[in-house]
Design a protein around this motif. Structure first.
Motif, PDB file in Angstrom:
ATOM      1  N   LEU A  36       0.859  -1.177   0.000  1.00  0.00           N
ATOM      2  CA  LEU A  36       0.000   0.000   0.000  1.00  0.00           C
ATOM      3  C   LEU A  36       0.899   1.231   0.000  1.00  0.00           C
ATOM      4  O   LEU A  36       1.706   1.420   0.910  1.00  0.00           O
ATOM      5  N   LYS A  37       0.756   2.028  -1.018  1.00  0.00           N
ATOM      6  CA  LYS A  37       1.470   3.304  -1.074  1.00  0.00           C
ATOM      7  C   LYS A  37       0.750   4.302  -0.161  1.00  0.00           C
ATOM      8  O   LYS A  37      -0.406   4.064   0.211  1.00  0.00           O
ATOM      9  N   PRO A  38       1.398   5.394   0.208  1.00  0.00           N
ATOM     10  CA  PRO A  38       0.728   6.380   1.058  1.00  0.00           C
ATOM     11  C   PRO A  38      -0.641   6.783   0.496  1.00  0.00           C
ATOM     12  O   PRO A  38      -0.779   7.053  -0.695  1.00  0.00           O
ATOM     13  N   ARG A  59       3.715   1.067   8.586  1.00  0.00           N
ATOM     14  CA  ARG A  59       2.608   1.123   9.547  1.00  0.00           C
ATOM     15  C   ARG A  59       1.286   1.144   8.786  1.00  0.00           C
ATOM     16  O   ARG A  59       1.226   1.620   7.663  1.00  0.00           O
ATOM     17  N   ALA A  60       0.239   0.658   9.445  1.00  0.00           N
ATOM     18  CA  ALA A  60      -1.084   0.660   8.828  1.00  0.00           C
ATOM     19  C   ALA A  60      -2.144   0.863   9.896  1.00  0.00           C
ATOM     20  O   ALA A  60      -1.925   0.567  11.065  1.00  0.00           O
ATOM     21  N   ILE A  61      -3.285   1.346   9.462  1.00  0.00           N
ATOM     22  CA  ILE A  61      -4.475   1.370  10.303  1.00  0.00           C
ATOM     23  C   ILE A  61      -5.322   0.178   9.861  1.00  0.00           C
ATOM     24  O   ILE A  61      -5.654   0.048   8.688  1.00  0.00           O
ATOM     25  N   VAL A  62      -5.634  -0.700  10.807  1.00  0.00           N
ATOM     26  CA  VAL A  62      -6.451  -1.881  10.513  1.00  0.00           C
ATOM     27  C   VAL A  62      -7.760  -1.747  11.275  1.00  0.00           C
ATOM     28  O   VAL A  62      -7.773  -1.446  12.468  1.00  0.00           O
ATOM     29  N   GLU A  63      -8.852  -1.970  10.553  1.00  0.00           N
ATOM     30  CA  GLU A  63     -10.180  -1.965  11.150  1.00  0.00           C
ATOM     31  C   GLU A  63     -10.757  -3.375  11.028  1.00  0.00           C
ATOM     32  O   GLU A  63     -10.753  -3.950   9.939  1.00  0.00           O
ATOM     33  N   GLU A  67     -13.527  -2.266  15.713  1.00  0.00           N
ATOM     34  CA  GLU A  67     -12.239  -1.862  16.283  1.00  0.00           C
ATOM     35  C   GLU A  67     -11.326  -1.266  15.224  1.00  0.00           C
ATOM     36  O   GLU A  67     -11.361  -1.670  14.065  1.00  0.00           O
ATOM     37  N   ARG A  68     -10.497  -0.305  15.653  1.00  0.00           N
ATOM     38  CA  ARG A  68      -9.540   0.350  14.754  1.00  0.00           C
ATOM     39  C   ARG A  68      -8.235   0.498  15.524  1.00  0.00           C
ATOM     40  O   ARG A  68      -8.232   1.036  16.644  1.00  0.00           O
ATOM     41  N   VAL A  69      -7.122   0.024  14.940  1.00  0.00           N
ATOM     42  CA  VAL A  69      -5.839   0.078  15.636  1.00  0.00           C
ATOM     43  C   VAL A  69      -4.713   0.321  14.637  1.00  0.00           C
ATOM     44  O   VAL A  69      -4.807  -0.099  13.479  1.00  0.00           O
ATOM     45  N   GLU A  70      -3.659   1.012  15.094  1.00  0.00           N
ATOM     46  CA  GLU A  70      -2.469   1.173  14.262  1.00  0.00           C
ATOM     47  C   GLU A  70      -1.537   0.003  14.539  1.00  0.00           C
ATOM     48  O   GLU A  70      -1.309  -0.357  15.701  1.00  0.00           O
ATOM     49  N   VAL A  71      -1.022  -0.598  13.475  1.00  0.00           N
ATOM     50  CA  VAL A  71      -0.070  -1.703  13.599  1.00  0.00           C
ATOM     51  C   VAL A  71       1.198  -1.341  12.834  1.00  0.00           C
ATOM     52  O   VAL A  71       1.169  -0.497  11.944  1.00  0.00           O
ATOM     53  N   LYS A  72       2.301  -1.986  13.204  1.00  0.00           N
ATOM     54  CA  LYS A  72       3.566  -1.721  12.535  1.00  0.00           C
ATOM     55  C   LYS A  72       4.303  -3.024  12.275  1.00  0.00           C
ATOM     56  O   LYS A  72       3.833  -4.110  12.662  1.00  0.00           O
ATOM     57  N   SER A  88      -5.492   0.522   5.844  1.00  0.00           N
ATOM     58  CA  SER A  88      -5.129   1.750   5.143  1.00  0.00           C
ATOM     59  C   SER A  88      -3.733   2.200   5.541  1.00  0.00           C
ATOM     60  O   SER A  88      -3.276   1.961   6.660  1.00  0.00           O
ATOM     61  N   ASN A  89      -3.059   2.838   4.582  1.00  0.00           N
ATOM     62  CA  ASN A  89      -1.742   3.417   4.818  1.00  0.00           C
ATOM     63  C   ASN A  89      -1.930   4.930   4.909  1.00  0.00           C
ATOM     64  O   ASN A  89      -2.065   5.601   3.889  1.00  0.00           O
ATOM     65  N   GLU A  90      -1.937   5.449   6.118  1.00  0.00           N
ATOM     66  CA  GLU A  90      -2.110   6.881   6.329  1.00  0.00           C
ATOM     67  C   GLU A  90      -0.772   7.577   6.536  1.00  0.00           C
ATOM     68  O   GLU A  90      -0.727   8.764   6.834  1.00  0.00           O
ATOM     69  N   GLY A  91       0.333   6.824   6.354  1.00  0.00           N
ATOM     70  CA  GLY A  91       1.667   7.383   6.543  1.00  0.00           C
ATOM     71  C   GLY A  91       2.221   7.981   5.261  1.00  0.00           C
ATOM     72  O   GLY A  91       1.525   8.123   4.257  1.00  0.00           O
ATOM     73  N   SER A  92       3.508   8.301   5.296  1.00  0.00           N
ATOM     74  CA  SER A  92       4.166   8.932   4.149  1.00  0.00           C
ATOM     75  C   SER A  92       5.095   7.982   3.397  1.00  0.00           C
ATOM     76  O   SER A  92       5.709   8.374   2.410  1.00  0.00           O
ATOM     77  N   LEU A  93       5.198   6.714   3.841  1.00  0.00           N
ATOM     78  CA  LEU A  93       6.049   5.715   3.204  1.00  0.00           C
ATOM     79  C   LEU A  93       5.223   4.507   2.791  1.00  0.00           C
ATOM     80  O   LEU A  93       4.162   4.236   3.370  1.00  0.00           O
TER      81      LEU A  93
END
Length: 103
Positions: A36-38, A59-63, A67-72, A88-93
Motif C-alpha cells: 500500500l502506497k501512502p 505502519r497501517a491502520i487496521v479496522e 475496532e480500529r488500531v495502528e499496527v507496525k 489503510s496506509n495513512e503514513g508517508s512511506l
C-alpha cells in the motif's frame, strides 16, 4: 516444496486497485503479498474464510468489526471470516504485508 519470490509471483487484479501478488495458492491456504502506497487502502470488505495479516514494512491502520488500531512491522492481525475489515496506509512511506487465508 513450493518456493516463490515476490518478484516472480503473479500480480492479481483486485477491486482495491493496489499491488497484490499471489505467493501461494493451495487448496488449504493462500498467501498474498500486498503493498500500500501512502493514501492507499483495502476498502472495507469481508472474506468467507479466516485470514491473518502480517506486517512486513511500515505502519497501517487496521479496522476489524468496530475496532480500529495502528499496527507496525512485526504485528500479526486475525481477521475472522465474514467480519468487515479494512487496511489503510495513512503514513508517508510505502507499507507491505502478507495476507494469509486459511481454507
Amino acid at each position: 516444496m513450493i518456493v516463490v519470490s515476490v518478484e516472480d509471483a503473479p500480480r492479481i487484479e483486485n477491486p482495491h486497485g493496489v499491488e497484490v501478488r499471489k505467493l501461494i495458492g493451495e487448496k488449504s491456504a493462500q498467501i498474498f503479498y500486498v503493498i500500500l502506497k501512502p493514501g492507499e487502502r483495502l476498502r472495507r470488505h469481508t472474506t468467507p474464510v479466516d485470514a491473518f495479516l502480517y506486517i512486513l514494512k511500515g505502519r497501517a491502520i487496521v479496522e476489524v468489526g468496530g475496532e480500529r488500531v495502528e499496527v507496525k512491522k512485526g504485528a500479526a492481525v486475525y481477521l475472522p471470516k465474514e467480519v468487515p475489515h479494512a487496511v489503510s496506509n495513512e503514513g508517508s512511506l510505502d507499507m507491505a504485508f502478507l495476507v494469509i487465508k486459511v481454507m
